[in-house]
Every structure is written in structure tokens, then in C-alpha cells.
Design a protein around this motif. Structure first.
Motif, PDB file in Angstrom:
ATOM      1  N   GLU A 170      -3.100   1.926   5.131  1.00  0.00           N
ATOM      2  CA  GLU A 170      -4.102   0.923   4.797  1.00  0.00           C
ATOM      3  C   GLU A 170      -4.135  -0.115   5.903  1.00  0.00           C
ATOM      4  OE1 GLU A 170      -5.179  -2.251   1.255  1.00  0.00           O
ATOM      5  OE2 GLU A 170      -3.579  -0.808   0.942  1.00  0.00           O
ATOM      6  N   PRO A 175       0.822  -1.209   0.000  1.00  0.00           N
ATOM      7  CA  PRO A 175       0.000   0.000   0.000  1.00  0.00           C
ATOM      8  C   PRO A 175       0.850   1.252   0.000  1.00  0.00           C
ATOM      9  CG  PRO A 175       0.009  -1.003   2.170  1.00  0.00           C
ATOM     10  CD  PRO A 175       0.739  -1.942   1.250  1.00  0.00           C
ATOM     11  N   GLY A 196      -7.482   2.613   2.806  1.00  0.00           N
ATOM     12  CA  GLY A 196      -7.242   1.639   1.767  1.00  0.00           C
ATOM     13  C   GLY A 196      -7.436   2.173   0.365  1.00  0.00           C
TER      14      GLY A 196
END
Length: 123
Positions: free
Chosen positions: A33, A16, A98
Motif C-alpha cells: 500500500e 496495511p 491499497g
């Protein structure tokens, strides 16, 4: 054996990237995230609340979840937010955790909503 026939997934490439952040007291805090462990801990915390929970217990869990999403953010700073700030913060974190791209409009939308409900500063 040749590596040309091996299927390969480089998880470092899937890692991420910070795509959302908050500013509080002039300091920027990057969101992260949720990991699988974060997700499990958040789920267990929520399940532990049960049906007969107090506002303080709910708030304590919310603080823990926000601290997981924004490492380095001091707990006391979260606990000292106003109601409109914490509502905007929680909404922002839920919408963006996210996600790859963040727009400033999330904060603007929260302010507009708070103002329409009469909860904004000066309303």
C-alpha cells in the motif's frame, strides 16, 4: 490517572496487509500500500512532467511508481515488458494499490481487453 478513560488507537493494527501481488519470470512480487511519502513522490513526479513531456519521460516515471508499489522488482524486468504486459501491470497496480482483496480477474480482464484491441500476443 486511570487508562480506562484514555482513547487509544493502535496504528499497528491498522497497518496495511499485502493484498495484491504479481508474478514475473516465475518470481512473486508482493505489492505494498502506498505510504504518504510514496503518494507525495508520485504526485511530485507527475507534476514535474509538465505538459511537454516525451514518452520516455512518462515511461521513466511509470517505472519509478511501479518500483515503489512492488519493492524488490528489478527495474530492468519492468523495462523489458511488452506493451500488453506493461498496460496490464499499470492497470492492475492502479486498481489494487491499497485494496485488501485481489482477484485473478483483474489480469484476465486486462488480457481480454488487449485481445479485443488486437494487442494481445497472437492477435
Amino acid at each position: 490517572m486511570s487508562d480506562t478513560n484514555v482513547k487509544f488507537l493502535d496504528l499497528d493494527e491498522v497497518a496495511p496487509k499485502v493484498g495484491f501481488a504479481i508474478k514475473l519470470k516465475g518470481q512473486r512480487y508482493d505489492g505494498k500500500e502506498a505510504t504518504v511519502e510514496d503518494f507525495i513522490n508520485n504526485t511530485l513526479d507527475i507534476q514535474a512532467l509538465g505538459t511537454k513531456t516525451t514518452a520516455k519521460e512518462e515511461f521513466d516515471i511509470t517505472v519509478k511508481m511501479l518500483m515503489r508499489a512492488f519493492p524488490g522488482l528489478p527495474e530492468t524486468d519492468i523495462r523489458n515488458l511488452t506493451l500488453s504486459q506493461i498496460q496490464a501491470f499499470v492497470q492492475f497496480a492502479q486498481q489494487n494499490n491499497g485494496q485488501d482483496e485481489v482477484t485473478k480477474s483483474a489480469g484476465d480482464d486486462a488480457k481480454a481487453e488487449a485481445a479485443s484491441e488486437g494487442n494481445a500476443p497472437g492477435a
